[in-house]
Design a protein around this motif. Structure first.
Motif, mmCIF file in Angstrom:
data_model
loop_
_atom_site.group_PDB
_atom_site.id
_atom_site.type_symbol
_atom_site.label_atom_id
_atom_site.label_comp_id
_atom_site.label_asym_id
_atom_site.label_seq_id
_atom_site.Cartn_x
_atom_site.Cartn_y
_atom_site.Cartn_z
ATOM 1 N N ALA A 1 0.828 -1.210 0.000
ATOM 2 C CA ALA A 1 0.000 0.000 0.000
ATOM 3 C C ALA A 1 0.860 1.257 0.000
ATOM 4 C CB ALA A 1 -0.932 0.003 1.215
ATOM 5 N N PHE A 2 2.142 1.113 0.372
ATOM 6 C CA PHE A 2 3.071 2.239 0.395
ATOM 7 C C PHE A 2 3.987 2.246 -0.840
ATOM 8 C CE2 PHE A 2 1.853 1.217 4.697
ATOM 9 C CZ PHE A 2 1.630 2.447 5.297
ATOM 10 N N HIS A 3 3.872 1.236 -1.690
ATOM 11 C CA HIS A 3 4.705 1.124 -2.895
ATOM 12 C C HIS A 3 4.105 1.993 -4.000
ATOM 13 C CE1 HIS A 3 7.218 -0.468 -6.019
ATOM 14 N NE2 HIS A 3 6.243 -1.131 -6.606
ATOM 15 N N THR A 4 4.895 2.914 -4.532
ATOM 16 C CA THR A 4 4.349 3.910 -5.455
ATOM 17 C C THR A 4 3.863 3.330 -6.783
ATOM 18 O OG1 THR A 4 6.609 4.277 -6.207
ATOM 19 C CG2 THR A 4 5.737 5.822 -4.577
ATOM 20 N N SER A 5 4.388 2.187 -7.204
ATOM 21 C CA SER A 5 4.210 1.755 -8.596
ATOM 22 C C SER A 5 3.247 0.602 -8.790
ATOM 23 C CB SER A 5 5.581 1.382 -9.179
ATOM 24 O OG SER A 5 6.457 2.477 -9.149
ATOM 25 N N VAL A 6 2.487 0.234 -7.763
ATOM 26 C CA VAL A 6 1.612 -0.943 -7.868
ATOM 27 C C VAL A 6 0.726 -0.869 -9.104
ATOM 28 C CG1 VAL A 6 -0.313 -2.161 -6.804
ATOM 29 C CG2 VAL A 6 1.616 -1.448 -5.406
ATOM 30 N N ASN A 7 0.054 0.249 -9.309
ATOM 31 C CA ASN A 7 -0.863 0.362 -10.442
ATOM 32 C C ASN A 7 -0.145 0.659 -11.752
ATOM 33 O OD1 ASN A 7 -3.323 -0.190 -9.060
ATOM 34 N ND2 ASN A 7 -3.253 1.845 -8.152
ATOM 35 N N TYR A 8 0.975 1.364 -11.711
ATOM 36 C CA TYR A 8 1.764 1.578 -12.927
ATOM 37 C C TYR A 8 2.239 0.254 -13.504
ATOM 38 C CZ TYR A 8 2.283 6.652 -12.134
ATOM 39 O OH TYR A 8 2.067 8.000 -11.987
ATOM 40 N N PRO B 1 -4.789 6.095 2.859
ATOM 41 C CA PRO B 1 -5.421 6.477 4.126
ATOM 42 C C PRO B 1 -4.536 6.223 5.341
ATOM 43 C CG PRO B 1 -6.500 4.547 3.153
ATOM 44 C CD PRO B 1 -5.595 5.101 2.119
ATOM 45 N N LEU B 2 -3.779 5.126 5.361
ATOM 46 C CA LEU B 2 -2.924 4.856 6.513
ATOM 47 C C LEU B 2 -1.764 5.845 6.555
ATOM 48 C CD1 LEU B 2 -2.378 3.103 8.967
ATOM 49 C CD2 LEU B 2 -1.077 1.549 7.493
ATOM 50 N N ARG C 1 -1.819 8.919 5.645
ATOM 51 C CA ARG C 1 -2.345 10.187 6.185
ATOM 52 C C ARG C 1 -2.486 10.117 7.704
ATOM 53 N NH1 ARG C 1 -7.216 10.184 1.900
ATOM 54 N NH2 ARG C 1 -5.883 9.677 0.109
ATOM 55 N N LEU C 2 -2.902 8.949 8.198
ATOM 56 C CA LEU C 2 -3.017 8.793 9.649
ATOM 57 C C LEU C 2 -1.651 8.876 10.327
ATOM 58 C CD1 LEU C 2 -5.674 5.918 9.966
ATOM 59 C CD2 LEU C 2 -5.987 8.349 10.484
ATOM 60 N N ILE C 3 -0.613 8.355 9.665
ATOM 61 C CA ILE C 3 0.734 8.422 10.241
ATOM 62 C C ILE C 3 1.163 9.870 10.395
ATOM 63 C CG2 ILE C 3 3.165 7.874 9.842
ATOM 64 C CD1 ILE C 3 2.213 5.387 8.296
ATOM 65 N N VAL C 4 0.971 10.671 9.348
ATOM 66 C CA VAL C 4 1.347 12.087 9.410
ATOM 67 C C VAL C 4 0.586 12.784 10.531
ATOM 68 C CG1 VAL C 4 1.333 14.283 8.175
ATOM 69 C CG2 VAL C 4 1.979 12.184 6.971
ATOM 70 N N GLN C 5 -0.690 12.497 10.637
ATOM 71 C CA GLN C 5 -1.496 13.148 11.679
ATOM 72 C C GLN C 5 -1.018 12.759 13.076
ATOM 73 O OE1 GLN C 5 -5.527 12.085 10.607
ATOM 74 N NE2 GLN C 5 -5.337 13.099 8.608
ATOM 75 N N GLN C 6 -0.649 11.483 13.257
ATOM 76 C CA GLN C 6 -0.119 11.040 14.547
ATOM 77 C C GLN C 6 1.159 11.800 14.902
ATOM 78 O OE1 GLN C 6 -0.719 8.493 16.923
ATOM 79 N NE2 GLN C 6 -2.747 8.031 16.139
ATOM 80 N N ILE C 7 2.029 11.975 13.912
ATOM 81 C CA ILE C 7 3.321 12.640 14.150
ATOM 82 C C ILE C 7 3.111 14.095 14.542
ATOM 83 C CG2 ILE C 7 5.455 13.423 13.036
ATOM 84 C CD1 ILE C 7 5.349 10.845 11.345
ATOM 85 N N SER D 1 -6.619 -1.805 11.002
ATOM 86 C CA SER D 1 -6.726 -2.958 10.099
ATOM 87 C C SER D 1 -5.898 -2.782 8.836
ATOM 88 C CB SER D 1 -8.192 -3.183 9.710
ATOM 89 O OG SER D 1 -8.718 -2.037 9.048
ATOM 90 N N LEU D 2 -5.487 -1.546 8.516
ATOM 91 C CA LEU D 2 -4.679 -1.304 7.328
ATOM 92 C C LEU D 2 -3.186 -1.501 7.582
ATOM 93 C CD1 LEU D 2 -6.402 1.964 6.013
ATOM 94 C CD2 LEU D 2 -6.762 -0.376 5.199
ATOM 95 N N ALA D 3 -2.784 -1.570 8.848
ATOM 96 C CA ALA D 3 -1.357 -1.651 9.176
ATOM 97 C C ALA D 3 -0.841 -3.077 8.989
ATOM 98 C CB ALA D 3 -1.127 -1.191 10.605
ATOM 99 N N PRO D 4 0.376 -3.225 8.434
ATOM 100 C CA PRO D 4 0.947 -4.573 8.315
ATOM 101 C C PRO D 4 1.158 -5.184 9.694
ATOM 102 C CG PRO D 4 2.192 -2.971 7.006
ATOM 103 C CD PRO D 4 1.271 -2.194 7.883
#
Length: 600
Positions: A65-72, A384-385, A387-393, A534-537
């Motif tokens: 989910a953090f890998h930039t190229s999944v859909n490319y 979405p996950l 964005r939550l990380i940034v907000q937590q920080i 639930s989105l976190a590894p």
């Protein structure tokens, strides 16, 4: 009659139950050299644990989910569509429901699935298998060109000399694998007119065509256009230990006459040492001590250009060392009268981003392509996950030392202005549709290295004019090596050379570009405060590594699209001849005569 049959069946059952089943791993336990067949027998003796399988698939899915190229990578844009067309999420769903005869077969399927991306940043490595043994071929192959332009596969001329010096204890084993009439020492000068490219190059499961013929031997290369055929001692099958059993070549001493088929057996050497046993590693996973004697050699080579990571406090002292070495080395060259520069980045898998930018800056000098940055603008995936990380920080001041990837203090915006500590920089997301799939990315990120990332002040003038600089590689140049090469070529007009390769296919001077890579363990740290989401590894149950491309660099010629999917064609394809192969001085002299002023 029925009673007799039943009684006989019981007797047979009891007899079989009393026979001890041999442990296939006992054969290789504590051994320095083992055959691939025996290693495979050990590896395939372990059944799939359903809970571990579920965990591996879950970790990979959620890390991607953090890998930039999944859909490319579902269908890469032209001209790369032929090489990259892998739907990871679809294949992981298939793997999740598929049965496997052994845990090793499961590992191979996962590993090969990720390899079909041809992205050296995005790989799966199960350390219960991959780093324990090195699959070794004593006859590295090269594609050489005759004086009349004919190309044929050769065993590297120096192969016997190198193998004899480094692996004297195995010479007899390899000699016995040959027909008696063919001494091992004579093989190095042989020509092999019959050679199955596809069989050889697809042995480790990578996506390979005749346009793309050497990336499979490197975890860190992306197949783009053509690559040079070449195998390195010990470098053939590090990705899938014990997988490759043999290679068959047809030998020709005189072009018209073919003699025999020559089947070469691989040997597999333990990277843990003869005193240690592989058997115990299945029940007690350990962090492997990968053969330091091999790594020391590769590290020494990488000093040529050690350049792909975020510049954090823990890296700055290392970077200062490299930058000082590069700057002082080039200054010393100039003091000796050097006016032209060849940067040889062969087999350079990357390193620190700011070291690459520093080298670009000191060679070219200060101008609009090097200040305020000598690199690429980048973007990261904006799920979405994330964005939550940034907000937590920013809400809880979680990262005063600025060690986290998502800390806004680590980044600048597209105008190269630093984000404030409370900047929710992933909002709003940039929404895109890629290959029919909705995706979201961050705003554009600007320079990250100057001035603090350099620490050493670069000179006020460039050390060499761009017209006097050539970058040479064997096509194995990736990550920060690619970033350096691409910016030097597309912004400064520097010429490039690729060594070897097929004469009828245009070569690319670099592979995987990316922008920054990371791995599951770092993502796990970033999501530590959100572990119940639930989105976190989840925690990984095996000693494994899932790599990803965390940032993509925007293109130079087309700044609206990632540089990853834009052409990188070399100025010159220098075909390897017997007098050039493995002869750097001869290669550099040839390049000087063809692309520079002709003065050595």
């Amino acid at each position: 009659m029925i009673t007799t049959i039943v009684l006989f069946s019981v007797v047979v059952f009891v007899a079989l139950a009393s026979i001890a089943i041999p442990d296939p791993c006992a054969t290789i336990g504590g051994q320095k050299w083992v055959s691939p067949q025996d290693l495979r027998a050990c590896y395939t003796s372990f059944a799939v644990d359903p809970s571990i399988k579920e965990n591996i698939v879950d970790v990979i899915n959620k890390t991607l989910a953090f890998h930039t190229s999944v859909n490319y990578e579902i269908a890469a844009p032209e001209p790369f569509t032929e090489f990259v067309h892998e739907d990871l999420l679809k294949d992981l769903a298939r793997i999740s429901s598929q049965s496997y005869p052994s845990d090793y077969d499961l590992h191979l399927d996962v590993s090969r699935t990720l390899k079909r991306l041809n992205d050296g940043h995005c790989v799966w490595i199960n350390s219960c298998y991959v780093p324990l043994f090195l699959n070794f071929l004593p006859i590295p192959l090269v594609l050489l060109t005759d004086s009349d332009g004919t190309q044929s596969v050769h065993i590297a001329p120096e192969a016997f000399a190198v193998t004899s010096a480094e692996f004297l204890d195995e010479i007899d084993v390899w000699q016995e694998a040959l027909p008696p009439a063919i001494p091992l020492q004579t093989v190095s000068s042989s020509v092999y007119t019959s050679f199955d490219y596809s069989n050889f190059l697809q042995l480790d499961g990578a996506q390979v065509t005749h346009h793309c013929v050497n990336c499979v031997s490197s975890e860190r290369s992306k197949c783009k256009y053509a690559r040079t055929l070449g195998t390195r001692l010990g470098g053939r099958a590090t990705s899938e230990s014990g997988m490759v059993l043999s290679i068959t070549l047809t030998r020709s001493l005189v072009k018209v006459f073919k003699i025999g088929g020559c089947c070469w057996n691989f040997m597999t050497v333990s990277l843990r040492g003869a005193a240690e046993t592989v058997v115990s590693l299945r029940s007690t996973p350990l962090v492997p001590r990968i053969g330091r004697q091999f790594l020391a050699r590769y590290d020494a080579e990488s000093v040529k250009l050690t350049v792909a990571g975020l510049i954090l406090a823990r890296h700055r002292r290392i970077l200062a060392f490299y930058r000082h070495g590069m700057l002082q080395g080039l200054i010393n060259l100039k003091s000796l009268g050097a006016t032209q520069l060849i940067v040889d980045v062969s087999n350079n898998g990357g390193g620190f981003i700011c070291a690459a930018e520093f080298l670009h800056r000191i060679i070219i000098g200060p101008k609009n392509t090097t200040v305020p940055q000598a690199g690429l603008d980048t973007e990261t995936r904006d799920g979405p996950l994330a964005r939550l990380i940034v907000q937590q920080i920013i809400q809880n001041d979680l990262d005063p030392s600025q060690a986290l990837l998502y800390n806004p203090l680590n980044w600048n915006n597209a105008s190269n202005v630093a984000f404030a500590a409370d900047n929710d920089w992933l909002l709003p997301p940039v929404d895109l549709t890629i290959n029919g799939h909705a995706d979201a990315f961050s705003q554009r990120l600007g320079q990250e290295c100057q001035p603090n990332g350099f620490t050493i002040m670069p000179p006020d003038e460039g050390l060499f004019p761009a017209s006097n600089v050539v970058i040479v590689s064997n096509g194995r140049c990736a990550s920060s090596c690619s970033l350096f090469s691409i910016t030097m070529v597309k912004e400064e007009g520097v010429k490039t050379v690729v060594l070897g390769g097929r004469s009828d296919v245009q070569q690319a001077y670099c592979g995987t570009v990316g922008g920054q890579s990371t791995v599951f363990s770092e993502i796990d740290t970033e999501t530590a405060k959100l572990k119940n989401n639930s989105l976190a590894p989840p925690d990984m149950m095996v000693n494994g590594v899932q790599g990803i491309t965390w940032r993509l660099g925007f293109g130079i010629q087309d700044p609206t699209q990632p540089e990853e999917w834009q052409p990188h064609l070399a100025t010159l394809n220098l075909l390897l001849t017997p007098d050039l192969v493995n002869n750097p001085v001869a290669i550099w002299t040839n390049i000087t005569e063809q692309l520079l002023t002709g003065r050595s």
